[in-house]
Scaffold this motif. Structure first.
Motif, PDB file in Angstrom:
ATOM      1  N   ALA A 162       4.189  -5.970   9.652  1.00 46.02           N
ATOM      2  CA  ALA A 162       3.050  -6.395   9.970  1.00 46.02           C
ATOM      3  C   ALA A 162       2.263  -5.146  10.406  1.00 46.02           C
ATOM      4  N   GLU A 163       2.459  -4.245  10.940  1.00 47.45           N
ATOM      5  CA  GLU A 163       1.538  -3.020  11.422  1.00 47.45           C
ATOM      6  C   GLU A 163       1.225  -2.255   9.923  1.00 47.45           C
ATOM      7  N   GLU A 164       2.153  -2.348   9.070  1.00 49.64           N
ATOM      8  CA  GLU A 164       1.534  -1.606   7.942  1.00 49.64           C
ATOM      9  C   GLU A 164       0.509  -2.354   7.153  1.00 49.64           C
ATOM     10  N   ARG A 165       0.819  -3.711   7.233  1.00 53.77           N
ATOM     11  CA  ARG A 165      -0.122  -4.542   6.601  1.00 53.77           C
ATOM     12  C   ARG A 165      -1.734  -4.463   7.058  1.00 53.77           C
ATOM     13  N   VAL A 166      -1.725  -4.200   8.352  1.00 50.81           N
ATOM     14  CA  VAL A 166      -3.028  -4.036   9.264  1.00 50.81           C
ATOM     15  C   VAL A 166      -3.496  -2.744   8.788  1.00 50.81           C
ATOM     16  N   GLU A 217       5.222  -3.871  -2.582  1.00 47.68           N
ATOM     17  CA  GLU A 217       5.418  -4.057  -1.120  1.00 47.68           C
ATOM     18  C   GLU A 217       6.733  -3.313  -0.451  1.00 47.68           C
ATOM     19  N   GLU A 218       7.784  -3.425  -1.309  1.00 43.02           N
ATOM     20  CA  GLU A 218       8.996  -2.709  -0.712  1.00 43.02           C
ATOM     21  C   GLU A 218       8.609  -1.459  -0.754  1.00 43.02           C
ATOM     22  N   VAL A 219       8.283  -0.706  -1.690  1.00 46.09           N
ATOM     23  CA  VAL A 219       7.904   0.551  -1.839  1.00 46.09           C
ATOM     24  C   VAL A 219       7.045   1.175  -0.706  1.00 46.09           C
ATOM     25  N   MET A 220       6.121   0.285  -0.424  1.00 40.63           N
ATOM     26  CA  MET A 220       5.056   0.594   0.786  1.00 40.63           C
ATOM     27  C   MET A 220       5.810   0.696   2.064  1.00 40.63           C
ATOM     28  N   ASN A 221       6.769  -0.165   2.344  1.00 36.22           N
ATOM     29  CA  ASN A 221       7.402  -0.305   3.451  1.00 36.22           C
ATOM     30  C   ASN A 221       8.539   0.957   3.543  1.00 36.22           C
ATOM     31  N   GLU A 222       9.069   1.229   2.481  1.00 36.84           N
ATOM     32  CA  GLU A 222      10.092   2.160   2.484  1.00 36.84           C
ATOM     33  C   GLU A 222       9.343   3.719   2.627  1.00 36.84           C
ATOM     34  N   THR A 223       8.150   3.561   1.945  1.00 32.01           N
ATOM     35  CA  THR A 223       7.212   4.986   2.010  1.00 32.01           C
ATOM     36  C   THR A 223       6.811   5.109   3.458  1.00 32.01           C
ATOM     37  N   SER A 224       6.377   4.058   4.268  1.00 33.21           N
ATOM     38  CA  SER A 224       6.022   4.206   5.734  1.00 33.21           C
ATOM     39  C   SER A 224       7.245   4.828   6.488  1.00 33.21           C
ATOM     40  N   LEU A 225       8.543   4.293   6.158  1.00 37.03           N
ATOM     41  CA  LEU A 225       9.657   4.572   6.977  1.00 37.03           C
ATOM     42  C   LEU A 225      10.158   6.089   6.709  1.00 37.03           C
ATOM     43  N   TYR A 226       9.931   6.320   5.447  1.00 38.18           N
ATOM     44  CA  TYR A 226      10.235   7.953   4.710  1.00 38.18           C
ATOM     45  C   TYR A 226       9.227   8.666   5.577  1.00 38.18           C
ATOM     46  N   PHE A 227       8.246   8.449   5.787  1.00 36.60           N
ATOM     47  CA  PHE A 227       7.167   9.641   6.411  1.00 36.60           C
ATOM     48  C   PHE A 227       7.344   9.454   7.809  1.00 36.60           C
ATOM     49  N   LYS A 268       5.442  12.215  10.375  1.00 37.33           N
ATOM     50  CA  LYS A 268       4.188  12.237   9.745  1.00 37.33           C
ATOM     51  C   LYS A 268       3.258  10.971   9.798  1.00 37.33           C
ATOM     52  N   SER A 269       2.017  11.148  10.437  1.00 38.01           N
ATOM     53  CA  SER A 269       1.066  10.063  10.543  1.00 38.01           C
ATOM     54  C   SER A 269       0.654   9.508   8.977  1.00 38.01           C
ATOM     55  N   ILE A 270       0.607   8.251   8.612  1.00 34.50           N
ATOM     56  CA  ILE A 270       0.072   8.073   7.087  1.00 34.50           C
ATOM     57  C   ILE A 270      -0.269   6.598   7.322  1.00 34.50           C
ATOM     58  N   LEU A 271      -1.175   6.258   6.260  1.00 39.94           N
ATOM     59  CA  LEU A 271      -2.042   4.938   5.987  1.00 39.94           C
ATOM     60  C   LEU A 271      -1.617   4.774   4.666  1.00 39.94           C
ATOM     61  N   THR A 272      -0.858   3.545   4.364  1.00 40.02           N
ATOM     62  CA  THR A 272      -0.528   3.022   3.024  1.00 40.02           C
ATOM     63  C   THR A 272      -1.299   1.886   2.730  1.00 40.02           C
ATOM     64  N   GLY A 273      -1.908   1.861   1.605  1.00 42.62           N
ATOM     65  CA  GLY A 273      -2.514   0.559   0.983  1.00 42.62           C
ATOM     66  C   GLY A 273      -2.324   0.292  -0.494  1.00 42.62           C
TER      67      GLY A 273
END
Length: 627
Positions: free
Chosen positions: A360-364, A419-429, A434-439
């Motif tokens: 939910a946080e990553e979607r925001v 969407e799965e890769v986006m979530n995994e990317t957020s967890l990876y960084f 590391k702070s990151i925004l993904t879209g």
């Protein structure tokens, strides 16, 4: 006149329909009725109890016949008395019994005995198959009991029979072996338990005690489960919950990720975890090599510790391991198993909740990044909203666009995977701090990375490692990335995005990472607002090949020309890249020069052609990677 029915020397049929065998009243029952009775008993009291019941029933019949034989043939030899057994057994209608081997020794008042033999036409074997089908183990329990009771009475000591083949398991004939206790083997001694009659009341008492014990276990587990649920509702984290488990059970507990990293523990120090971690990791690795998946709770005895481990599954995937670390001799394994399985479920729910929060946080964050890329916010609005995404956007940053090419057959599957890769990317960084925004933009993943956080390693190295990690994680998927120049103007995020997008279009299978800076003059040229003019000029320069890009033959020649120009006119390297022979490549080069009516070896011509092809690739008009 004698009105009685025909007589047999062992059996008497009276005129009123009664049957007597050796003076004892007997009844006739169809074998099918016995089969139905057996089925009902199986369904109501269980197979093991029925086996004991039938053996003891048969043993009573055998003992009664043996008593008759001992009385009638008291002056005969022991061997004669033994041989009478199969005769009387056959008279019962159970089977045709034959002794094939006999060893008899007399010891004062006891007889030592070893026999082998066969049973033909066993009613039990045939009826079992009729009612249940082929069995897994021999089923002639009444026959075993009869022979046992008969010979135990004759030999004056315990005799054990065991079937070694049976028509009930698909054999052609039943074969058996018989031994008195002095010939007994460990395998046959297991059969003795079926001759010990346990009253049903005693069994009920034992069952009640087990149920009482199980009730107490469930009560304890329920108490622990309720307390843990309360802690979760209070917002306690997993380490706090595991400490509570340790207090309640007085047993060390450890929760590890699927990669064997500690998530939480109770009653266990970091040094203790390190000591036991390697042996557990090696055990799981060996199980995988043996293709033995870890699906249920197991007691695992390793060199330096013993653990009761339950896998933690999240949405059908193994997400970790939950283990009690203890010496089970001093514990109640069944109770601990019930507790660890509840805790494993709690861990799954906790991790699912955390994953949902993260998604939910990553979607925001993703929506915020996408709106910045589209230029929907002013600098003041970005300042006001950046507080909610937890990323300091008022410092230099890079924009990275990742192109993801899958083999899925539907757009919906592509979006789900992205969407799965986006979530995994957020967890990876996140794991790297590391702070990151993904879209998301189309089938591209967009990332905003702060320059300060990647400066030590360098943005290119950070992205190289990311692509390598995800290519290994998803080997059937192609990952390519483009990196923008660094910028300190967050309100111009859309320009940085265009730079990264231009860069990723210039990547290839052999070079999956491109920076905007490496494009030289081509980058700023394409990134300006003159794409249509650039496209028109590039197509004109490539005429007539550029006039019909949908033509397969034209694309083939343009790809050959591009590879040739990139390799500086080196025929050997170009032929290798295109998997062509030198003669085939020379033919194509000649055809290109003839069609275009230009000398592509001339430096000025080759520069214009290369720049035109790269321009078409960078603006998305031409995609030679799909060809």
């Amino acid at each position: 006149m004698d009105k009685s029915l025909p007589q047999h020397r062992h059996t008497t049929f009276t005129e009123d329909g009664l049957i007597y065998m050796e003076g004892s009243r007997t009844i006739l029952i169809p074998t099918s009725s016995v089969g139905i009775l057996r089925k009902e008993l199986y369904e109501n009291i269980g197979m093991n109890r029925v086996k004991g019941f039938l053996i003891r029933y048969g043993a009573h019949l055998g003992r009664e016949d043996a008593k008759i034989i001992k009385k009638k043939f008291k002056n005969e030899t022991t061997v004669t008395k033994i041989e009478k057994g199969p005769v009387y057994h056959q008279l019962r209608g159970h089977t045709k019994a034959t002794i094939t081997r006999m060893k008899v020794k007399n010891y004062q008042d006891k007889i030592s005995l070893y026999l082998e033999g066969t049973w033909e036409d066993s009613y039990e074997g045939f009826e079992y198959v009729e009612q249940f089908g082929i069995a897994d183990a021999p089923v002639c329990h009444t026959l075993v009991g009869y022979a046992n009771g008969y010979l135990t009475e004759i030999c004056n000591q315990k005799v054990v029979f065991k079937e070694i083949s049976c028509v009930g398991i698909g054999d052609k004939i039943c074969k058996w072996v018989c031994r008195t206790v002095d010939y007994l083997t460990d395998e046959m001694s297991e059969e003795l338990k079926f001759f010990k009659e346990e009253p049903i009341v005693k069994e009920l008492e034992l069952t009640y005690e087990k149920l009482l014990e199980e009730r107490n276990h469930l009560k304890n587990v329920s108490t622990i489960n309720n307390k843990l649920t309360e802690e979760i509702l209070k917002g306690k984290d997993l380490p706090a919950i595991m400490n509570l488990v340790y207090e309640l059970t007085d047993t060390a507990i450890l929760v590890e990720s699927a990669e064997f990293k500690p998530i939480a523990s109770g009653g266990l120090s970091q040094n203790e975890w390190k000591e036991i971690n390697e042996s557990f990791k090696e055990y799981i690795h060996c199980q995988k090599l043996k293709r033995k998946p870890f699906y249920q709770t197991e007691i695992i005895s390793l060199e330096n510790h013993t653990r009761l481990t339950s896998p933690v599954y999240l949405q059908g995937e193994l997400n970790g391991y939950c283990s009690f670390i203890c010496d089970l001799e001093d514990k109640e394994p069944h109770l601990l198993q019930m507790i660890i399985e509840r805790i494993s479920t709690i861990c799954s729910l906790y991790l699912l909740n955390k994953r949902t929060e993260l998604e939910a946080e990553e979607r925001v964050k993703g929506r915020f990044l996408e709106q910045m890329i589209h230029g929907e916010y002013t600098k003041e609005e970005i300042v006001r909203r950046s507080h909610f995404v937890g990323v300091d956007l008022f410092q230099d940053y890079y924009m990275v666009v990742v192109c993801i090419e899958t083999l899925f057959d539907s757009y919906k599957k592509d979006l789900t995977f992205l969407e799965e890769v986006m979530n995994e990317t957020s967890l990876y960084f996140q794991k790297q701090g590391k702070s990151i925004l993904t879209g998301q933009q189309g089938n591209h993943l967009v990332m905003l990375l702060l320059k300060q956080e990647v400066e030590e390693e360098g943005i290119q190295k950070v992205c190289e490692h990311y692509l390598e990690t995800f290519s290994k994680k998803y080997p059937s998927v192609s990952f390519r990335a483009g990196i923008s120049m660094s910028s300190d103007e967050i309100e111009k995020a859309s320009e940085s995005y265009q730079e990264a997008l231009t860069s990723v279009r210039m990547t290839s299978k052999t070079n999956n990472l491109m920076t905007f800076e490496s494009l030289g003059i081509l980058g700023p040229l394409i990134n300006s607002n003159n794409k249509k003019e650039v496209e028109r000029m590039a197509l004109y320069t490539l005429r007539p090949l550029g006039e019909k890009l949908e033509d397969h033959k034209n694309l083939e020649l343009i790809k050959t020309l591009y590879s040739y120009l990139l390799n500086g006119g080196n025929l050997e390297r170009t032929a290798s890249d295109l998997s062509l022979s030198l003669s085939g490549l020379r033919y194509r080069i000649g055809k290109i020069e003839k069609v275009m009516e230009q000398d592509i070896k001339h430096p000025e011509v080759s520069y214009k052609l290369l720049l035109s092809i790269q321009a078409l690739i960078s603006i998305g008009t031409l995609d030679l990677e799909k060809y």
